[in-house]
Design an enzyme around this catalytic site. Structure first.
Site, PDB file in Angstrom:
ATOM      1  N   ARG A 174      35.816  54.734  24.481  1.00  0.00           N
ATOM      2  CA  ARG A 174      34.361  54.644  24.437  1.00  0.00           C
ATOM      3  C   ARG A 174      33.790  53.615  25.381  1.00  0.00           C
ATOM      4  NH1 ARG A 174      36.035  56.835  20.001  1.00  0.00           N
ATOM      5  NH2 ARG A 174      37.702  55.352  20.298  1.00  0.00           N
ATOM      6  N   THR A 175      34.335  52.406  25.350  1.00  0.00           N
ATOM      7  CA  THR A 175      33.727  51.334  26.134  1.00  0.00           C
ATOM      8  C   THR A 175      33.815  51.675  27.625  1.00  0.00           C
ATOM      9  OG1 THR A 175      34.385  49.797  24.407  1.00  0.00           O
ATOM     10  CG2 THR A 175      33.711  48.837  26.489  1.00  0.00           C
ATOM     11  N   LYS A 229      52.334  43.216  40.902  1.00  0.00           N
ATOM     12  CA  LYS A 229      53.093  42.394  41.866  1.00  0.00           C
ATOM     13  C   LYS A 229      52.972  40.910  41.544  1.00  0.00           C
ATOM     14  CE  LYS A 229      52.038  45.558  45.678  1.00  0.00           C
ATOM     15  NZ  LYS A 229      51.305  45.647  46.956  1.00  0.00           N
ATOM     16  N   ARG A 286      38.170  44.215  30.271  1.00  0.00           N
ATOM     17  CA  ARG A 286      38.799  44.153  28.943  1.00  0.00           C
ATOM     18  C   ARG A 286      40.227  43.665  29.169  1.00  0.00           C
ATOM     19  NH1 ARG A 286      38.929  48.776  24.403  1.00  0.00           N
ATOM     20  NH2 ARG A 286      36.868  47.878  24.104  1.00  0.00           N
ATOM     21  N   HIS A 295      33.264  40.840  21.677  1.00  0.00           N
ATOM     22  CA  HIS A 295      32.982  42.172  22.235  1.00  0.00           C
ATOM     23  C   HIS A 295      31.465  42.351  22.214  1.00  0.00           C
ATOM     24  CE1 HIS A 295      33.477  46.214  23.451  1.00  0.00           C
ATOM     25  NE2 HIS A 295      34.319  46.663  22.540  1.00  0.00           N
TER      26      HIS A 295
END
Ligand code: NCD
Length: 307
Positions: free
Chosen positions: A55-56, A84, A105, A133
């Protein structure tokens, strides 16, 4: 007021600012539903998701594209130079040169704040571990405003209040609206003391219990959450609390007729599918509202002065 600023936690928002985001989101809803717009034409939003998201990530992408802008995507960490050994600071410096804002995120608490220290463009925290959030909270408040009532609200936050970042941000924001908050969780998953201290410093009425039946009759909003399996250091500890709550239509019979059920989603088994067709269910409306709210934020952070 918003231009070029970072969105890291709800603590940076006053109630007036939240209200203005909500108001703008409401005016943008026709665009979220498909009306054409070129408000963010030529702008680029970078999406950096180091943890799973449906969703986000997709609502940020939808919001940007519906406003005429475009997105660039880090893809999986394995497919990028992070594999890397590139540091988050270097990754952010580089992407900040490509994009007009960055959504991040990350599994580590504080990572969005760290990113903001190296970014020449606004950083939006889309979840930092068990931390915060804030964009979810804005869409949660928007949902409450649209589907219930943000004033004189009695709400229960239920489930994993220890590791759940959505409830950490939401509880704080609700304290700005004078809500009565019931914190319902297994004893091992209680709301962190620091957040409870914040709530009491704002004069918020807080009630703590592990038994949802104690509060079901009096609340206006039931905010269910998933037990955050990925945050448990020990899988056995997760097993002990895994099926703590399971909402059914029969249980809802005890509640006010006007009660709304919310959930940031994904759900596991804390809301049975039979609840979906009750008049109380609002969690799919809630996930849609992520689009207008994120449109509002993106427009405030990146839009031209005359838009
Ligand atoms: C939440 C999250 O990622 O914190 N999901 C979301 O953004 N809608 C809730 C969760 O994962 O349980």
């Amino acid at each position: 007021m918003f231009k070029k600023r970072h969105v890291l936690t709800m603590r940076e928002f006053s109630r007036d600012e939240i209200d203005s985001v909500i108001e703008l989101a409401s005016s943008l809803e026709p665009y979220a539903r498909g009306k054409k717009s070129s408000m963010l034409e030529g702008k680029i939003l970078a999406l950096l998701f180091f943890e799973p998201s449906t969703r986000t990530r997709m609502s940020f992408e939808t919001a940007m594209k519906r406003l005429g802008g475009s997105t660039i995507n880090l893809g999986s960490a394995e497919a990028s130079s992070v594999a890397k050994g590139e540091s988050l600071a270097d990754t952010i410096r580089v992407i900040g040169g490509y994009a007009d804002a960055i959504v991040i995120r990350h599994p580590k608490e504080g990572s969005a704040r760290l990113a903001s220290e190296f970014s020449p463009v606004p950083v939006l925290n889309a979840g930092d571990g068990a931390g915060h959030h804030p964009t979810q909270t804005l869409l949660d408040l928007y949902t409450i405003k649209k589907e219930s009532n943000l004033d004189d609200l009695s709400i229960a936050l239920v489930g994993d209040l220890k590791y759940g970042r959505t409830v950490h941000s939401l509880a704080y924001a609700l304290s700005l609206y004078g809500a009565d908050i019931s914190l319902v969780s297994p004893p091992a998953l209680r709301m962190p003391e620091a957040i409870k201290a914040d709530l009491s410093s704002k004069g918020t009425h807080v009630y703590e219990t592990s038994d949802l039946t104690e509060v079901i009759e009096q609340i206006d909003v039931l905010y269910m959450t998933r037990i955050q399996r990925e945050r448990f250091p020990d899988p056995l500890e997760y097993q002990k609390v895994a099926r703590s709550y399971r909402l059914t239509p029969e249980f809802l019979a005890e509640a006010k007729k006007t009660l709304i059920v919310m959930h940031p989603l994904p759900r596991v088994d804390e809301i049975t599918p039979a609840v979906d067709s009750t008049p109380n269910a609002r969690y799919f409306h809630q996930s849609f509202y992520g689009v207008p709210i994120r449109m509002a934020l993106l427009k405030l952070l990146m839009g031209g002065d005359n838009d």
